[in-house]
Design a protein around this motif. Structure first.
Motif, PDB file in Angstrom:
ATOM      1  N   LEU A  33       0.829  -1.215   0.000  1.00  0.00           N
ATOM      2  CA  LEU A  33       0.000   0.000   0.000  1.00  0.00           C
ATOM      3  C   LEU A  33       0.861   1.262   0.000  1.00  0.00           C
ATOM      4  O   LEU A  33       0.542   2.246  -0.678  1.00  0.00           O
ATOM      5  CB  LEU A  33      -0.921   0.001   1.217  1.00  0.00           C
ATOM      6  N   GLU A  34       1.939   1.233   0.750  1.00  0.00           N
ATOM      7  CA  GLU A  34       2.825   2.394   0.799  1.00  0.00           C
ATOM      8  C   GLU A  34       3.434   2.683  -0.571  1.00  0.00           C
ATOM      9  O   GLU A  34       3.534   3.843  -0.985  1.00  0.00           O
ATOM     10  CB  GLU A  34       3.930   2.160   1.831  1.00  0.00           C
ATOM     11  N   SER A  35       3.835   1.627  -1.263  1.00  0.00           N
ATOM     12  CA  SER A  35       4.432   1.820  -2.583  1.00  0.00           C
ATOM     13  C   SER A  35       3.405   2.377  -3.567  1.00  0.00           C
ATOM     14  O   SER A  35       3.735   3.230  -4.404  1.00  0.00           O
ATOM     15  CB  SER A  35       4.996   0.487  -3.099  1.00  0.00           C
ATOM     16  N   ILE A  36       2.150   1.905  -3.489  1.00  0.00           N
ATOM     17  CA  ILE A  36       1.103   2.422  -4.369  1.00  0.00           C
ATOM     18  C   ILE A  36       0.855   3.902  -4.085  1.00  0.00           C
ATOM     19  O   ILE A  36       0.688   4.711  -5.007  1.00  0.00           O
ATOM     20  CB  ILE A  36      -0.189   1.603  -4.200  1.00  0.00           C
ATOM     21  N   LYS A  37       0.861   4.257  -2.824  1.00  0.00           N
ATOM     22  CA  LYS A  37       0.657   5.665  -2.453  1.00  0.00           C
ATOM     23  C   LYS A  37       1.794   6.531  -2.974  1.00  0.00           C
ATOM     24  O   LYS A  37       1.580   7.642  -3.484  1.00  0.00           O
ATOM     25  CB  LYS A  37       0.545   5.788  -0.935  1.00  0.00           C
ATOM     26  N   ASN A  38       3.023   6.040  -2.860  1.00  0.00           N
ATOM     27  CA  ASN A  38       4.177   6.801  -3.342  1.00  0.00           C
ATOM     28  C   ASN A  38       4.112   6.997  -4.854  1.00  0.00           C
ATOM     29  O   ASN A  38       4.365   8.098  -5.358  1.00  0.00           O
ATOM     30  CB  ASN A  38       5.470   6.073  -2.980  1.00  0.00           C
ATOM     31  N   MET A  39       3.788   5.945  -5.577  1.00  0.00           N
ATOM     32  CA  MET A  39       3.742   6.046  -7.043  1.00  0.00           C
ATOM     33  C   MET A  39       2.547   6.869  -7.510  1.00  0.00           C
ATOM     34  O   MET A  39       2.625   7.566  -8.521  1.00  0.00           O
ATOM     35  CB  MET A  39       3.709   4.646  -7.658  1.00  0.00           C
ATOM     36  N   ASP A  40       1.443   6.795  -6.783  1.00  0.00           N
ATOM     37  CA  ASP A  40       0.271   7.579  -7.150  1.00  0.00           C
ATOM     38  C   ASP A  40       0.576   9.068  -7.084  1.00  0.00           C
ATOM     39  O   ASP A  40       0.033   9.863  -7.853  1.00  0.00           O
ATOM     40  CB  ASP A  40      -0.895   7.227  -6.222  1.00  0.00           C
ATOM     41  N   GLY A  41       1.463   9.440  -6.175  1.00  0.00           N
ATOM     42  CA  GLY A  41       1.852  10.845  -6.063  1.00  0.00           C
ATOM     43  C   GLY A  41       2.680  11.337  -7.231  1.00  0.00           C
ATOM     44  O   GLY A  41       2.824  12.555  -7.419  1.00  0.00           O
ATOM     45  N   LEU A  42       3.216  10.412  -8.023  1.00  0.00           N
ATOM     46  CA  LEU A  42       4.013  10.802  -9.185  1.00  0.00           C
ATOM     47  C   LEU A  42       3.157  11.060 -10.418  1.00  0.00           C
ATOM     48  O   LEU A  42       3.624  11.661 -11.381  1.00  0.00           O
ATOM     49  CB  LEU A  42       5.035   9.702  -9.519  1.00  0.00           C
ATOM     50  N   VAL A  43       1.908  10.578 -10.386  1.00  0.00           N
ATOM     51  CA  VAL A  43       1.026  10.728 -11.547  1.00  0.00           C
ATOM     52  C   VAL A  43       0.367  12.100 -11.469  1.00  0.00           C
ATOM     53  O   VAL A  43      -0.551  12.322 -10.680  1.00  0.00           O
ATOM     54  CB  VAL A  43      -0.044   9.618 -11.585  1.00  0.00           C
ATOM     55  N   PHE A  44       0.836  13.016 -12.278  1.00  0.00           N
ATOM     56  CA  PHE A  44       0.274  14.362 -12.274  1.00  0.00           C
ATOM     57  C   PHE A  44      -0.293  14.636 -13.659  1.00  0.00           C
ATOM     58  O   PHE A  44       0.444  14.871 -14.628  1.00  0.00           O
ATOM     59  CB  PHE A  44       1.354  15.400 -11.932  1.00  0.00           C
ATOM     60  N   LEU A  45      -1.605  14.570 -13.777  1.00  0.00           N
ATOM     61  CA  LEU A  45      -2.263  14.720 -15.072  1.00  0.00           C
ATOM     62  C   LEU A  45      -3.366  15.769 -14.951  1.00  0.00           C
ATOM     63  O   LEU A  45      -4.533  15.453 -14.753  1.00  0.00           O
ATOM     64  CB  LEU A  45      -2.852  13.373 -15.529  1.00  0.00           C
ATOM     65  N   PRO A  46      -3.031  17.035 -15.019  1.00  0.00           N
ATOM     66  CA  PRO A  46      -4.025  18.095 -14.773  1.00  0.00           C
ATOM     67  C   PRO A  46      -5.127  18.164 -15.812  1.00  0.00           C
ATOM     68  O   PRO A  46      -6.176  18.727 -15.550  1.00  0.00           O
ATOM     69  CB  PRO A  46      -3.164  19.371 -14.798  1.00  0.00           C
ATOM     70  N   GLN A  47      -4.895  17.595 -17.002  1.00  0.00           N
ATOM     71  CA  GLN A  47      -5.932  17.691 -18.025  1.00  0.00           C
ATOM     72  C   GLN A  47      -7.129  16.795 -17.705  1.00  0.00           C
ATOM     73  O   GLN A  47      -8.204  16.976 -18.276  1.00  0.00           O
ATOM     74  CB  GLN A  47      -5.365  17.333 -19.403  1.00  0.00           C
TER      75      GLN A  47
END
Length: 329
Positions: free
Chosen positions: A70-84
């Motif tokens: 879960l921690e790794s998923i949270k860390n990687m989710d923070g890298l996905v920045f898609l403002p569109q």
């Protein structure tokens, strides 16, 4: 130095051996070193001192926990920045991440890219840069893996690569890929492969229909199947949970929050949630019985397709009854 020495075991002299044989001797009285047991080469060669010889075993490999997943998923989710993507931010982010994790887990290549979309190379590169150990942990083979991590509250391992492959298809909503049913990448694909294996056992080994029906009911979704199959316990739970998590994400939860509420907080019943995602029990049964998997269906004896469908429905019914007090016909 003399040509030969006496080596001692239990303070008794033994037959002298050539000086080239490794010798274990006691340390001087003033020494603080810990000495080895005084076992002679004679004892080692004859086996009489085997019990005193130290046995060196490799240290056990550390096992990853569900909390680390879960921690790794949270860390990687923070890298996905898609403002569109503002309207469906959580779903699009989960889709992008699940595609990358799908590829890390070995479900890559053109076939999977055409099934649930191409993985974002920029996100994959960013993950490798920020968290270089994650691609190896999400792989299908290796030393330290998330594959098989125990689900909280149950002695069941989750096939994480299989889970992400199924999840990527359930989250994918591309117009051109809608003709490929999402269930093909989940339980339906495994169910028809299971039917094909039953057919092969009948053709190759000559097992009877009644024996194969018992075999199917006992093996599908069970931790100790009667024969090696592709729809054992880990695949079964990965397929069920992938669909359940996808419905939570589609309802607005992030990938991490959906996993946390589903597994850690027990906010949803696994089998009831799965059945309800198809509109209730009757709709679910009709959906399974009416499912057609081209091009595999025409190549398998219909008896074994019906057998696999029946075993799958039976397993879901059993799980649903364990979660409920009411009776399901």
């Amino acid at each position: 130095m003399p040509n030969s020495l006496y080596l001692y075991a239990n303070n008794q002299p033994r037959k002298s051996l050539p000086a080239i044989v490794p010798q274990w001797t006691t340390a001087p009285a003033s020494s603080t070193r810990t000495t080895r047991p005084r076992v002679s080469a004679y004892d080692i060669l004859s086996g009489s001192g085997a019990s005193q010889v130290p046995v060196f075993r490799p240290a056990p490999k550390p096992k990853l926990t569900f909390g680390q997943l879960l921690e790794s998923i949270k860390n990687m989710d923070g890298l996905v920045f898609l403002p569109q993507w503002r309207n469906y931010m959580n779903r699009e982010r989960a889709l992008e991440l699940s595609r990358v994790l799908r590829d890390y887990g070995g479900y890559n290549g053109l076939e999977w890219s055409l099934t649930s979309g191409f993985a974002n190379p920029k996100l994959a590169a960013l993950i490798r840069l920020r968290y270089p150990d994650y691609p190896l942990k999400f792989a299908k083979d290796g030393d330290i893996l998330f594959k098989g991590v125990l689900i909280p509250g149950a002695n069941i391992g989750l096939d994480v690569p299989h889970f992400n492959a199924s999840l990527s298809k359930y989250l994918d909503n591309d117009t051109y890929r809608r003709n490929i049913p999402a269930d093909w990448a989940g339980w339906a694909g495994d169910m028809f492969t299971f039917a094909k294996q039953l057919d092969s056992l009948h053709r190759a080994d000559g097992l009877g229909i009644d024996s194969l029906r018992i075999l199917a009911n006992h093996s599908l979704g069970n931790p100790k199947p009667l024969f090696k199959n592709t729809f054992g316990q880990e695949d079964f739970y990965a397929d069920i949970d992938a669909r359940n998590i996808s419905t939570l994400v589609n309802n607005g939860l992030s990938y991490h929050d959906a996993m946390d509420k589903y597994y850690n907080q027990n906010c949803y019943g696994r089998f009831g949630h799965f059945v309800n995602s198809y509109g209730g029990w009757k709709n679910f049964v009709n959906h399974v019985n009416g499912f057609y998997f081209f091009p595999m269906t025409p190549t398998v004896n219909p008896i074994f397709i019906e057998m696999a469908k029946s075993a799958f429905i039976r397993k879901i019914r059993e799980g649903t009854l364990n979660e409920m007090d009411c009776y399901i016909p």
